[in-house]
Design an enzyme around this catalytic site. Structure first.
Site, PDB file in Angstrom:
ATOM      1  N   LYS A 109       0.861  -1.198   0.000  1.00 60.24           N
ATOM      2  CA  LYS A 109       0.000   0.000   0.000  1.00 60.24           C
ATOM      3  C   LYS A 109       0.889   1.237   0.000  1.00 60.24           C
ATOM      4  CE  LYS A 109      -3.785   1.983   2.816  1.00 60.24           C
ATOM      5  NZ  LYS A 109      -4.568   1.801   4.075  1.00 60.24           N
ATOM      6  N   SER A 128      -9.568   1.527   3.273  1.00 59.83           N
ATOM      7  CA  SER A 128      -8.746   2.329   2.391  1.00 59.83           C
ATOM      8  C   SER A 128      -7.694   1.521   1.626  1.00 59.83           C
ATOM      9  CB  SER A 128      -8.036   3.411   3.196  1.00 59.83           C
ATOM     10  OG  SER A 128      -7.148   2.831   4.129  1.00 59.83           O
ATOM     11  N   SER A 180      -9.549  -0.918   7.419  1.00 55.17           N
ATOM     12  CA  SER A 180      -9.009  -0.765   6.064  1.00 55.17           C
ATOM     13  C   SER A 180      -8.279  -1.972   5.498  1.00 55.17           C
ATOM     14  CB  SER A 180      -8.074   0.431   6.011  1.00 55.17           C
ATOM     15  OG  SER A 180      -8.823   1.598   5.899  1.00 55.17           O
TER      16      SER A 180
HETATM   17  N1  GLN Z   1     -12.886   3.777   6.715  1.00 62.30           N
HETATM   18  C1  GLN Z   1     -12.309   4.174   7.953  1.00 62.30           C
HETATM   19  C2  GLN Z   1     -11.869   5.606   7.846  1.00 62.30           C
HETATM   20  O1  GLN Z   1     -12.106   6.168   6.845  1.00 62.30           O
HETATM   21  C3  GLN Z   1     -11.130   3.294   8.273  1.00 62.30           C
HETATM   22  C4  GLN Z   1      -9.958   3.613   7.452  1.00 62.30           C
HETATM   23  C5  GLN Z   1      -8.750   2.834   7.833  1.00 62.30           C
HETATM   24  O2  GLN Z   1      -8.834   1.802   8.499  1.00 62.30           O
HETATM   25  N2  GLN Z   1      -7.595   3.352   7.453  1.00 62.30           N
HETATM   26  O3  GLN Z   1     -11.307   6.182   8.724  1.00 62.30           O
END
Ligand code: GLN
Length: 487
Positions: A81, A156, A180
């Site tokens: 990532k 994400s 995420s």
């Molecule tokens: N969707 C959640 C957020 O937007 C989690 C994102 C993540 O785990 N990085 O914060």
């Protein structure tokens, strides 16, 4: 066993590499060719570096020929990532702010993968600064779900999940602050594990919410996830939150830990908003564990209703602080025609950050500001303790918890325009981050529309060996991971 090299599990590929019926260069070439073939539709990568990957593969083959192979990851192409630093590679966090940034150093996770002999293949798309659940917040382009490219891969770490599902790597790394890793794993039909807070070093991970962030693997099977997790876990003096604990051979432990387990079903995770096809698939998984002799009982996590609010106070507060460094002077995009230094800060940040990131910086600054700190941030920290206590109370009765990973399957690109609707995607995953626990998403079926469904298993702190064994007992008895999208 998959006939196509790019869909091999790590375990399959490692066996062939060891038997010398396959070389790391052949394997890497197959993954590169696959990437070129499908990437126009999937768009999981932000950048690739073919020459470096092939050089690492050749070095792996040379090591093996000399009798110095380093284990099951030696010669395996792994994608990262684009929030996990690799020396001399781009590191954008999916943001215009870092569009031209090249990392001067390796993250600990990337360094450990390289020590294990892995071939680092490409930088994977993500929501900007890991904020989002669909990959649509990437400043560069959205990523398609390989099962239906008109749908989102989740987020994400959507690029990490999509690339693996599409055969563009044999494993990938993502980061998980509120879901995420697990949510995109569920939406793309692959395994994803969020380790206990402190198990994997965050050194060289672009910080979003430092008290919640963890790096973890995506893999095709639980066995593969065990292999990658072992390689990246362990104490690191460069991350002050990294924990001193023995790292077991998770893969070997899969054979020795056989249950039966006592499993808890948190009743708050099976209510309103859960897609009926997902509920049915999870019910079938529960029936499987029951048939294996596991005791299943309902438990309650009474503060679950406060998870979303608590998360969006703590995560945004930490994000507003972490993202202060991107001011166009120390880091990041610098506006061209600023009148003075203050204007330079304003313009650089206005141009560099996207809408969702700005929303969170504003929210986080607000909850930390004087007069509101006690009412929001301090109170959220207290509720966080109650949420963690809920889980620890449940573990007095059961060994692990079983829930759906995501309330809904992959949705259409552009379908969710309301931020709150997007935040609800993480309703089953964020409690785990607030409590600092390990959790894994394992494929457990498909909808009638052929979209993957994920099962979430939540373990006890630093008990990844048990959690992986529990997940493996389901995974090896089902063949969900041997199905691949037609691209
Ligand atoms: N969707 C959640 C957020 O937007 C989690 C994102 C993540 O785990 N990085 O914060």
């Amino acid at each position: 066993m998959s006939a196509e090299l790019h869909f091999h599990s790590i375990a399959e590929a490692a066996a062939q590499l060891e038997a010398k019926t396959l070389s790391a260069v052949e394997l890497t070439q197959a993954v590169i060719a696959r990437t070129k073939a499908v990437e126009p539709r999937v768009r999981a990568f932000l950048s690739t570096d073919e020459a470096t990957a092939l050089a690492q593969a050749a070095a792996s083959d040379a090591r093996r020929a000399a009798g110095h192979a380093r284990g099951p990851l030696d010669g395996i192409p792994v994608g990262l990532k684009d929030v996990i630093a690799v020396k001399n590679q781009p590191l954008t966090a999916g943001s215009r702010m870092l569009a031209n940034f090249v990392s001067p150093y390796d993250s600990t996770a990337a360094a450990k993968l390289q020590q294990a002999g892995a071939v680092l293949w490409g930088r994977l798309n993500c929501d900007e600064f890991a904020m989002g659940s669909s990959n649509e917040n990437s400043a560069f382009h959205p990523t398609g779900n390989p099962w239906d490219v008109s749908r989102v891969p989740g987020g994400s770490s959507g690029g990490s999940a999509a690339a693996l599902a599409a055969g563009e790597a044999l494993a990938t790394l993502g980061s998980d602050t509120g879901g995420s890793i697990r949510q995109p794993a569920a939406l793309c039909g692959v395994v994803g594990i969020k380790p206990t807070y402190g198990l994997v070093s965050r050194y060289g991970l672009i910080a979003y919410a430092s008290s919640l962030d963890q790096i973890g693997p995506f893999a095709r099977t639980v066995e593969d996830a065990a292999i990658v997790l072992r390689a990246i876990a362990g104490h690191d003096e460069r991350d002050s939150t990294s924990f001193r604990t023995e790292i077991p051979d998770y893969r070997a432990e899969l054979q020795t830990r056989r249950g039966p387990w006592k499993l808890g079903l948190p009743k708050e995770y099976f209510g309103e908003g859960l897609d009926p096809e997902i509920a049915a698939a999870v019910e079938r998984a529960i029936a499987f564990y029951k048939a294996q002799g596991c005791e299943i009982r309902e438990v309650s996590l009474p503060h679950t209703q406060y998870c979303l609010d608590t998360y969006y106070i703590i995560a945004t507060a930490e994000a507003s602080s972490n993202l202060a460094r991107y001011d166009g002077v120390r880091y990041g995009h610098r506006a061209k025609n600023a009148k003075d230094i203050v204007d330079l800060y304003f313009q650089s940040r206005a141009e560099g950050f996207g809408a969702e990131v700005k929303r969170r910086i504003i929210l986080g600054t607000y909850v930390l500001s004087s007069g509101y700190y006690d009412a929001f941030y301090l109170r959220a920290q207290k509720v966080r303790t109650l949420i963690r206590q809920d889980f620890l109370n449940a573990y007095k009765e059961v060994d692990a918890l079983l829930t759906p990973t995501s309330p809904i399957p992959a949705f259409k690109l552009g379908e969710k325009s309301d931020p709150l609707a997007m935040y609800l995607c993480d309703i089953y995953t964020i409690g785990v981050n607030l409590a600092g626990l390990p959790a894994i998403s394992v494929p457990c079926g498909f909808t009638r529309g052929n979209l993957p469904i994920g099962l979430q298993l939540i373990g006890q702190p630093f008990q990844e060996a048990s959690l992986l064994a529990l997940a493996h007992s389901y995974d090896r008895a089902h063949d969900w991971s041997s199905r691949h999208p037609k691209l």
